[in-house]
Design an enzyme around this catalytic site. Structure first.
Site, PDB file in Angstrom:
ATOM      1  N   ASP A 192       0.875  -1.176   0.000  1.00 35.85           N
ATOM      2  CA  ASP A 192       0.000   0.000   0.000  1.00 35.85           C
ATOM      3  C   ASP A 192       0.913   1.226   0.000  1.00 35.85           C
ATOM      4  OD1 ASP A 192      -2.239   1.793   0.404  1.00 35.85           O
ATOM      5  OD2 ASP A 192      -3.313   0.131   1.342  1.00 35.85           O
ATOM      6  N   GLU A 210     -10.566   2.785  -4.227  1.00 36.93           N
ATOM      7  CA  GLU A 210     -10.231   4.188  -4.006  1.00 36.93           C
ATOM      8  C   GLU A 210      -9.262   4.799  -5.019  1.00 36.93           C
ATOM      9  OE1 GLU A 210     -11.064   4.816   0.689  1.00 36.93           O
ATOM     10  OE2 GLU A 210      -9.179   3.802   0.259  1.00 36.93           O
ATOM     11  N   HIS A 238      -3.678   3.287  -4.468  1.00 36.71           N
ATOM     12  CA  HIS A 238      -2.866   2.912  -3.305  1.00 36.71           C
ATOM     13  C   HIS A 238      -1.474   2.453  -3.717  1.00 36.71           C
ATOM     14  CE1 HIS A 238      -5.838   3.241  -0.024  1.00 36.71           C
ATOM     15  NE2 HIS A 238      -6.718   3.054  -0.995  1.00 36.71           N
TER      16      HIS A 238
HETATM   17  C1  ACM Z   1     -10.862   0.070   1.892  1.00 37.90           C
HETATM   18  O1  ACM Z   1     -11.212   0.263   3.076  1.00 37.90           O
HETATM   19  N1  ACM Z   1     -10.303   1.037   1.191  1.00 37.90           N
HETATM   20  C2  ACM Z   1     -11.056  -1.206   1.247  1.00 37.90           C
END
Ligand code: ACM
Ligand code: ZN
Length: 519
Positions: free
Chosen positions: A171, A308, A250
């Site tokens: 991440d 996201e 991410h």
């Molecule tokens: C998440 O909480 N972005 C999967």
């Protein structure tokens, strides 16, 4: 007279509660439990001789027509704990199962009863899981816990009959698994000057990394040897480890190591986290990484993230624009869908299936993808209606970084008390925010609900003490929802058992938050 009636009502109430309570502190509650004459002290429970029979036919005979799916049969077991011999002095343990896995779960039941019950009632247990996926996710990127911590939690998961460990390995704040083709990933992004995540990430833009070997740096990563050891430990406990490699969002750390994988914009574009799906080099990179991940992890699944991505860069990047034109894609969501579908094809070519966070529905879902429904449950319900498998991990119930009690150390998000976690019912018509009704899952579609998972994100969770306090006792509740049949769920009885389990887990060296009285 009124007093007598009140007293009678009280006695009846108590008797009723006792009738419902399990005569053991076992978690998760077994499908069927009946008491036999006699009891066994915990001391006597050590080193009992077991008579084990692995035979599907024999188990089916004992199931007497109860309808179990094949995957349930594999985990099912009959356990008989009784007394025999002169004066009923010797103890007999009999296990019947269709598979080694069922024997393993029978033994976990024995271990748990020996630890949780001061005197174990002789009993017959017939038990099998309700859902096939009973998971915990650990975010290792924001704070890194390491191998010993992971193994300790796998041990607890096994005792609770949980069987999927979702390893969030990469991440923005760090890449935490060795990739031989790209040593820069761990060499450059697995270490940082600040130990606490929020001291590193200011204003949602990643902070600086330092090279491996920098004195005083915080961080770490798993070598291939570490992963092999974790997998062997998990495998012995019938736990499948599912790695997650995030894409296309991410990816601040990937872009730090390889700036050329960002969009062709000044500084890589305004969004700091996205890879460029317009460039072939992005796919070459991801495929090489996945090949090594596939070699490391035998799981049939690869989690490809998908959450996201902000997508602003893609709207102005010349490479993304060219890709959209060439592929006839009508916007950034379809570009994301193109990427996920292409990665799914690649995964299939290597015998793997993908799981993604529920944003993978945007722009059209990949044909065989499994959706991890986190925003709520609506996305999951939509995926089920479209014929996809779903794992429920709804934020307001199963985000274990959220606090259990407003007085808790570093409270964040909403209140997610033990009772709130326990109250989630994957097949009900409730909405994930608790407001009103959803369509729910039809009986015909119920098989698409693979199960449930608790997610421990670690933005605020720096060390093992804090991480365990966030996991426990709430993971006990997720385990029961995943394993126990719907009609065995019973909050007052669970609360009692969770309190015993918490005390025992503390003795075993786990940090367990006191079960909250907050609703
Ligand atoms: C998440 O909480 N972005 C999967
Ligand atoms: Zn681009």
């Amino acid at each position: 007279m009124k007093k007598i009636l009140i007293a009678l009502a009280f006695v009846c109430g108590v008797m009723n509660a006792q009738a419902q309570a399990l005569p053991t502190n076992l978690i998760p509650a077994p499908a069927e439990y009946s008491v036999r004459p006699g009891s066994i002290s915990s001391k006597e429970m050590v080193g009992l001789h077991e008579k084990v029979r692995i035979s599907e036919k024999a188990l089916l005979r004992r199931l007497e027509g109860r309808k179990l799916e094949d995957w349930q049969l594999k985990s099912a077991y009959l356990l008989e704990l009784g007394k025999k011999g002169v004066n009923q002095r010797s103890t007999q343990v009999k296990i019947v199962a269709a598979d080694e896995e069922g024997v393993f779960y029978a033994r976990q039941t024995l271990r748990m009863m020996a630890s949780l019950d001061s005197s174990v009632a002789c009993c017959t247990i017939l038990d099998w899981p309700r859902f096939r996926y009973r998971g915990v996710m650990l975010d290792e990127s924001r704070h890194f816990q390491g191998k010993a911590f992971v193994m300790k939690q796998l041990e607890m998961m096994a005792l609770l009959k949980m069987n999927r460990f979702h390893f969030h390995l990469v991440d923005n704040p760090g890449w935490r698994v060795q990739i031989d083709a790209y040593p820069r990933l761990t060499h450059l992004t697995a270490w940082r000057p600040q130990a606490f995540f929020w001291d590193w990430e200011k204003n949602e833009i990643g902070g600086p990394f330092v090279e491996e070997g920098t004195p005083g740096a915080y961080g770490g990563y798993y070598t291939k040897q570490d992963i092999a050891e974790i997998l062997s430990f998990a495998n012995e406990r019938h736990i499948e480890v599912i790695p997650e490699i995030e894409m296309p969002g991410h990816n601040y750390e990937t872009r730090y190591a390889f700036p050329e994988l960002a969009c062709s914009l000044p500084g890589g574009g305004k969004d700091p986290w996205e890879l460029c799906p317009g460039k072939e080099s992005t796919f070459e990179f991801l495929e090489k990484v996945l090949l090594e991940i596939f070699d490391m992890f035998p799981s049939q699944y690869i989690h490809i993230g998908g959450d996201e991505a902000r997508k602003n860069n893609w709207k102005i990047c010349p490479d993304c624009q060219a890709r959209m034109k060439a592929e006839g894609l009508k916007g950034a969501e379809e570009l994301q869908s193109y990427m996920i579908k292409r990665m799914e094809r690649f995964a299939h070519e290597h015998g793997k299936r993908i799981i993604g966070w529920d944003e993978i529905l945007q722009g059209g879902l990949a044909p065989d993808a499994t959706v991890m429904s986190w925003h709520g449950i609506e996305a999951g319900l939509q995926a089920v209606r479209e014929g996809h498998d779903v794992i429920f991990t709804p934020t307001h119930y199963y985000y274990l970084d959220y606090h259990q009690d407003p007085a808790q150390f570093r409270p964040v998000g909403r209140l997610v008390s033990l009772e709130k976690v326990y109250s989630f019912e994957p097949l009900a018509k409730q909405k994930a925010d608790g407001q009103g009704e959803s369509q729910g899952v039809s009986e015909a579609d119920a098989h698409h609900v693979l199960g449930v998972q608790g997610n421990l994100w670690t933005e605020h969770v720096q060390d093992a003490w804090h991480a365990e306090m966030m996991l426990y006792p709430r993971v006990f509740a997720i385990a029961e929802t995943g394993w126990s049949q719907a009609d065995r769920k019973d909050w007052p009885d669970f609360e009692r058992r969770a309190s015993v389990m918490s005390a025992v887990a503390r003795k075993w060296g786990y940090t367990v938050y006191p079960p909250s009285t907050q609703k």
